[in-house]
Design a protein around this motif. Structure first.
Motif, PDB file in Angstrom:
ATOM      1  N   VAL A 189       0.748  -1.224   0.213  1.00 24.76           N
ATOM      2  CA  VAL A 189      -0.161  -0.153  -0.122  1.00 24.76           C
ATOM      3  C   VAL A 189       0.896   1.064  -0.038  1.00 24.76           C
ATOM      4  N   ALA A 190       2.162   1.404   0.554  1.00 31.26           N
ATOM      5  CA  ALA A 190       2.663   2.307   0.998  1.00 31.26           C
ATOM      6  C   ALA A 190       3.427   2.689  -0.480  1.00 31.26           C
ATOM      7  N   GLN A 191       3.633   1.497  -1.260  1.00 36.27           N
ATOM      8  CA  GLN A 191       4.347   1.692  -2.683  1.00 36.27           C
ATOM      9  C   GLN A 191       3.524   2.095  -3.398  1.00 36.27           C
ATOM     10  N   ARG A 192       2.095   1.808  -3.396  1.00 38.42           N
ATOM     11  CA  ARG A 192       1.025   2.478  -4.418  1.00 38.42           C
ATOM     12  C   ARG A 192       0.782   3.879  -4.046  1.00 38.42           C
ATOM     13  N   VAL A 193       0.558   4.229  -2.756  1.00 34.78           N
ATOM     14  CA  VAL A 193       0.521   5.524  -2.559  1.00 34.78           C
ATOM     15  C   VAL A 193       1.505   6.583  -3.050  1.00 34.78           C
ATOM     16  N   LEU A 194       2.727   6.085  -2.849  1.00 37.45           N
ATOM     17  CA  LEU A 194       3.771   6.672  -3.437  1.00 37.45           C
ATOM     18  C   LEU A 194       4.160   6.931  -4.876  1.00 37.45           C
ATOM     19  N   ALA A 195       3.568   5.913  -5.386  1.00 38.35           N
ATOM     20  CA  ALA A 195       3.700   5.579  -6.910  1.00 38.35           C
ATOM     21  C   ALA A 195       2.855   6.682  -7.780  1.00 38.35           C
ATOM     22  N   HIS A 196       1.475   6.905  -6.847  1.00 39.29           N
ATOM     23  CA  HIS A 196       0.603   7.780  -7.429  1.00 39.29           C
ATOM     24  C   HIS A 196       0.992   9.433  -7.421  1.00 39.29           C
ATOM     25  N   LEU A 197       1.530   9.505  -6.096  1.00 36.68           N
ATOM     26  CA  LEU A 197       2.217  10.756  -6.007  1.00 36.68           C
ATOM     27  C   LEU A 197       3.357  11.286  -6.988  1.00 36.68           C
ATOM     28  N   ALA A 198       4.319  10.306  -7.067  1.00 38.10           N
ATOM     29  CA  ALA A 198       5.184  10.754  -7.992  1.00 38.10           C
ATOM     30  C   ALA A 198       4.775  10.518  -9.535  1.00 38.10           C
ATOM     31  N   ARG A 199       3.755  10.059  -9.831  1.00 37.30           N
ATOM     32  CA  ARG A 199       3.299  10.461 -10.964  1.00 37.30           C
ATOM     33  C   ARG A 199       2.801  11.456 -11.284  1.00 37.30           C
ATOM     34  N   ASP A 200       1.977  12.016 -10.157  1.00 36.07           N
ATOM     35  CA  ASP A 200       1.399  13.446 -10.236  1.00 36.07           C
ATOM     36  C   ASP A 200       2.582  14.392 -10.393  1.00 36.07           C
ATOM     37  N   GLU A 201       3.713  14.100  -9.544  1.00 32.79           N
ATOM     38  CA  GLU A 201       4.691  15.258  -9.562  1.00 32.79           C
ATOM     39  C   GLU A 201       5.386  15.016 -11.029  1.00 32.79           C
ATOM     40  N   SER A 202       5.486  14.034 -11.776  1.00 29.89           N
ATOM     41  CA  SER A 202       5.953  14.094 -12.773  1.00 29.89           C
ATOM     42  C   SER A 202       5.183  14.948 -13.896  1.00 29.89           C
ATOM     43  N   ARG A 203       4.059  14.985 -13.827  1.00 28.75           N
ATOM     44  CA  ARG A 203       3.037  15.841 -14.831  1.00 28.75           C
ATOM     45  C   ARG A 203       3.324  17.408 -14.307  1.00 28.75           C
ATOM     46  N   HIS A 204       3.424  17.429 -13.074  1.00 24.07           N
ATOM     47  CA  HIS A 204       3.521  18.991 -12.655  1.00 24.07           C
ATOM     48  C   HIS A 204       4.954  19.397 -12.896  1.00 24.07           C
ATOM     49  N   TYR A 205       5.819  18.564 -12.825  1.00 26.08           N
ATOM     50  CA  TYR A 205       7.196  18.762 -13.571  1.00 26.08           C
ATOM     51  C   TYR A 205       7.380  19.246 -14.748  1.00 26.08           C
TER      52      TYR A 205
END
Length: 327
Positions: A189-205
């Motif tokens: 679950v931790a991995q899944r939550v962090l992966a969602h956040l990382a993908r969002d940050e990639s689009r913002h980047y």
């Protein structure tokens, strides 16, 4: 100055003219972002509906049991990532004061803030449900971070804000992704939550990277000077918070985020913007260009020196009940 560029707050007359000229490009980037985005909510990752049954409670219990295996270095990464995300009020304010309330940046700032708000919510839901920390101690750190403020020395330069966000969004993406990797095989679950956040940050980047690229097209000499200033003086959010330096050392030693990661980010951006190929610059622009192209090698040397001098050290954090972490 502001009369020539309604709604824009900071910047010289020349900078304001550039920002107005690139408004159509900003609108296009917002539209592209919306096309790429798949909107999600924290409850999609950690459901907490009133209608959930005993099976959902059992899943939480199972997650909590698995989370006991998350190593303390990953917990420090989770704590620092959460605290960084909870600094959202600082960034909303900085965008608002640098770009005002009557340009496309207003629309972006509101939408970006709404998207980023989910990050802190999702991480907080996770660490609370997983019972990873002494939550009062973590909440006290969050309070100190917000209270300390975040006022980077950008000299009322809106170009520096876009240079900074290009660097910082990528840094946050890397930190989330690498923290998640430390949870692989331990707690999914931790991995899944962090992966969602990382993908969002990639689009913002991608949005901020493209926006600063528009500045470089229109005002390369000033743009390069602003980029150089930010690149050489970059600090992550929360640096004024008590305990930040120690947490940063742990995440660097654990391979989550550190100087080498920052060097790779700088190198990636310099290549994307084709800084080394820019021509027709003024003397000041060429000087900034030369210095920027030398930054990755300079950062690598600093990292080499730091690693040679590094000695094992003990760390303790109150949000981890003062357990010893030796790295």
């Amino acid at each position: 100055m502001t009369g020539a560029a309604p709604g824009l707050s900071f910047g010289t007359a020349e900078q304001l003219a550039v920002l107005v000229d690139m408004e159509d490009a900003v609108r296009a980037e917002i539209a592209l972002h919306l096309e790429r985005r798949k909107l999600w909510f924290p409850n999609d990752l950690l459901p907490a509906d009133a209608t959930l049954d005993a099976a959902a409670d059992a899943e939480i219990k199972s997650m909590r049991e698995a989370a006991r295996g998350i190593p303390d270095v990953a917990r420090v990464g989770l704590a620092l990532n959460l605290l960084t995300e909870e600094g959202l009020p600082h960034f909303h304010r900085l965008i608002a004061v640098h770009f005002g309330a009557e340009s496309p940046w207003r629309d972006w700032n509101y939408m970006w803030t709404a998207e980023e708000d989910r990050h802190g919510c999702a991480l907080r839901d996770y660490v609370r449900d997983a019972r990873l920390f002494d939550m009062r101690a973590l909440e006290a750190a969050q309070y100190r971070y917000i209270e300390a403020g975040f006022d980077p020395e950008w000299d009322r330069d809106p170009y520096r804000l876009l240079a900074y966000t290009s660097l910082q969004e990528k840094a946050t993406q890397v930190s989330h992704a690498n923290t998640g990797r430390l949870c692989v095989g331990i707690e999914p679950v931790a991995q899944r939550v962090l992966a969602h956040l990382a993908r969002d940050e990639s689009r913002h980047y991608e949005f901020y990277r493209a926006s600063f690229g528009e500045i470089l097209k229109r005002d390369p000499n000033r743009g390069l000077a602003s980029l150089l200033s930010v690149t050489l003086n970059f600090v992550m959010p929360g640096h004024a918070m008590p305990g930040f330096d120690e947490m940063s050392e742990v995440v660097e030693r654990a391979g989550i985020f550190g100087g080498r990661d920052y060097s790779r980010i700088v190198e990636e951006l310099l290549a994307f913007w084709e800084i080394g190929k820019m021509e027709g610059l003024s003397a000041e622009g060429r000087a900034a260009q030369d210095k920027l192209m030398a930054v990755p090698a300079r950062l690598a040397k600093v990292a080499d020196y730091a690693e040679r001098k590094r000695k094992p050290r003990d760390y303790r954090f109150d949000f981890l009940a003062d357990r010893e972490i030796r790295l």
